[in-house]
Design an enzyme around this catalytic site. Sequence first.
Site, PDB file in Angstrom:
ATOM      1  N   GLN A 101      24.790 -35.496  -0.645  1.00 54.59           N
ATOM      2  CA  GLN A 101      25.208 -34.199  -0.123  1.00 54.59           C
ATOM      3  C   GLN A 101      24.818 -33.092  -1.106  1.00 54.59           C
ATOM      4  O   GLN A 101      25.202 -33.116  -2.278  1.00 54.59           O
ATOM      5  CB  GLN A 101      26.712 -34.136   0.142  1.00 54.59           C
ATOM      6  CG  GLN A 101      27.086 -32.875   0.919  1.00 54.59           C
ATOM      7  CD  GLN A 101      28.575 -32.726   1.134  1.00 54.59           C
ATOM      8  OE1 GLN A 101      29.318 -32.548   0.172  1.00 54.59           O
ATOM      9  NE2 GLN A 101      29.009 -32.780   2.391  1.00 54.59           N
ATOM     10  N   TYR A 187      31.780 -22.845   1.486  1.00 57.33           N
ATOM     11  CA  TYR A 187      30.792 -22.776   0.416  1.00 57.33           C
ATOM     12  C   TYR A 187      29.629 -21.880   0.849  1.00 57.33           C
ATOM     13  O   TYR A 187      29.694 -21.212   1.871  1.00 57.33           O
ATOM     14  CB  TYR A 187      30.385 -24.181  -0.016  1.00 57.33           C
ATOM     15  CG  TYR A 187      31.569 -24.964  -0.539  1.00 57.33           C
ATOM     16  CD1 TYR A 187      32.267 -24.517  -1.661  1.00 57.33           C
ATOM     17  CD2 TYR A 187      32.025 -26.110   0.100  1.00 57.33           C
ATOM     18  CE1 TYR A 187      33.379 -25.206  -2.135  1.00 57.33           C
ATOM     19  CE2 TYR A 187      33.137 -26.798  -0.369  1.00 57.33           C
ATOM     20  CZ  TYR A 187      33.815 -26.344  -1.485  1.00 57.33           C
ATOM     21  OH  TYR A 187      34.920 -27.010  -1.941  1.00 57.33           O
ATOM     22  N   ARG A 234      26.404 -30.543   7.335  1.00 57.90           N
ATOM     23  CA  ARG A 234      27.845 -30.532   7.596  1.00 57.90           C
ATOM     24  C   ARG A 234      28.296 -29.110   7.903  1.00 57.90           C
ATOM     25  O   ARG A 234      27.931 -28.159   7.184  1.00 57.90           O
ATOM     26  CB  ARG A 234      28.607 -31.074   6.390  1.00 57.90           C
ATOM     27  CG  ARG A 234      29.999 -31.600   6.740  1.00 57.90           C
ATOM     28  CD  ARG A 234      30.672 -32.281   5.568  1.00 57.90           C
ATOM     29  NE  ARG A 234      31.626 -33.268   6.029  1.00 57.90           N
ATOM     30  CZ  ARG A 234      32.789 -33.525   5.436  1.00 57.90           C
ATOM     31  NH1 ARG A 234      33.137 -32.865   4.339  1.00 57.90           N
ATOM     32  NH2 ARG A 234      33.597 -34.455   5.913  1.00 57.90           N
ATOM     33  N   GLY A 323      37.426 -40.341   4.833  1.00 56.43           N
ATOM     34  CA  GLY A 323      37.420 -39.967   3.432  1.00 56.43           C
ATOM     35  C   GLY A 323      38.480 -40.692   2.636  1.00 56.43           C
ATOM     36  O   GLY A 323      38.219 -41.683   1.965  1.00 56.43           O
ATOM     37  N   ARG A 324      39.730 -40.218   2.716  1.00 56.65           N
ATOM     38  CA  ARG A 324      40.804 -40.805   1.920  1.00 56.65           C
ATOM     39  C   ARG A 324      40.992 -42.292   2.207  1.00 56.65           C
ATOM     40  O   ARG A 324      41.252 -43.087   1.300  1.00 56.65           O
ATOM     41  CB  ARG A 324      42.099 -40.041   2.154  1.00 56.65           C
ATOM     42  CG  ARG A 324      42.070 -38.615   1.596  1.00 56.65           C
ATOM     43  CD  ARG A 324      43.304 -37.826   2.016  1.00 56.65           C
ATOM     44  NE  ARG A 324      43.312 -36.486   1.452  1.00 56.65           N
ATOM     45  CZ  ARG A 324      42.676 -35.452   1.986  1.00 56.65           C
ATOM     46  NH1 ARG A 324      41.969 -35.609   3.098  1.00 56.65           N
ATOM     47  NH2 ARG A 324      42.741 -34.263   1.418  1.00 56.65           N
TER      48      ARG A 324
END
Length: 377
Positions: A101, A187, A234, A323-324
């Site tokens: 990424q 971002y 993304r 993810g987690r």
Amino acid sequence: MSKVDLFSGGTLAGRDVEHRIVMAPMTRARSTQPGDVPNETNALYYAQRATAALIVTEATQISPQGKGYSFTPGIHNDDQVAGWRRVTGAVHKEGGRIFLQLWHVGRMSHPDFHNGELPVAPSAIPFEGQIWKVDPATGVGAMVDCPTPRALTTQEVRQVVQDFRQAARRAIDAGFAGVEIHGANGYLIDQFLRTTSNQRTDEYGGTRENRLRFLKEVVDAVSQEIGAERTGIRLAPFLTARGMDCPDILPTILDAASYLQSRGVAYVHLVEADWDDAPQFTEAFRRELRARFARPIIVAGLYDVERANWVISHGYADFVAFGRKYVANPDLPYRLANGLSLANFDGSTLFGGDARGYSDYPAWTEHEEETPPAMPA
């Protein structure tokens, strides 16, 4: 509805896969210092999770200017490329496939990362946002406020596009199968898309077409350098935090989707908010997006097996990223497919540290039922 579900085979970025479980990018802040260089512990962590249909690495800065969090890895020098080569080699040895990424944080940063200079952004607009930064005096990390950034010049914007291009080339040199451009979560690319963060008067601001220009130029540069089939992106359509609550963002994302379809990118990866009171994706938006983008869609955000099967069977997505759950369960596809309990994620070890809470989560064993606690799938 189709009969396709999370455990059906599929094709992602030109490769046939046995299931539709992707490892989502998760910032873990464990690169070697100084230098933000990936290391052997990083290699072990990703290799442990090689049974994913695709691993997407933690966000990786394309340049020193792109850094916004302590201990995050880079891809802008030879040492970093060599470090990532160890990671990709370990994943490939386990039969896995991994994308890097690519990250430029823009205004989500702090002067301490830039020799006292302000972070950069489309426009010099104050906002509420925090990043994780280690105090050099104490070695302790904490969330700290971001200052008002300075606006990039037009020429600097064009240079950032080239930084993305060069980072993509370095990623392929490091052994990655492709890259995911980080255009989400407030971002830099996301900042260009939104009227709340982009008030430029040059060709990169104002109209929707102009606000999309930076995203398009980055996608073009990366696709030209390594191939569209190796390029994912993304996006976060419903993000409102970090000063990103833009009234024009959904039409802007839909126009981006049409462009990405025309470019033939590998996939679009959608971030769905993962906190309790966050805005929810609407089915109307999912349908509109699918009408614009027929190629693979990955979704991520508090999914379990039931919800993953719903979104896939309705055709709104083709793959689901975790993810987690993937952090705490390195063999997540096996556990989900067999209805096994999931280990708990330890949030206190998310950023920084050593192997604890990183590469020490075990794979399933027959005795695991005796070691609670666990969480439902």
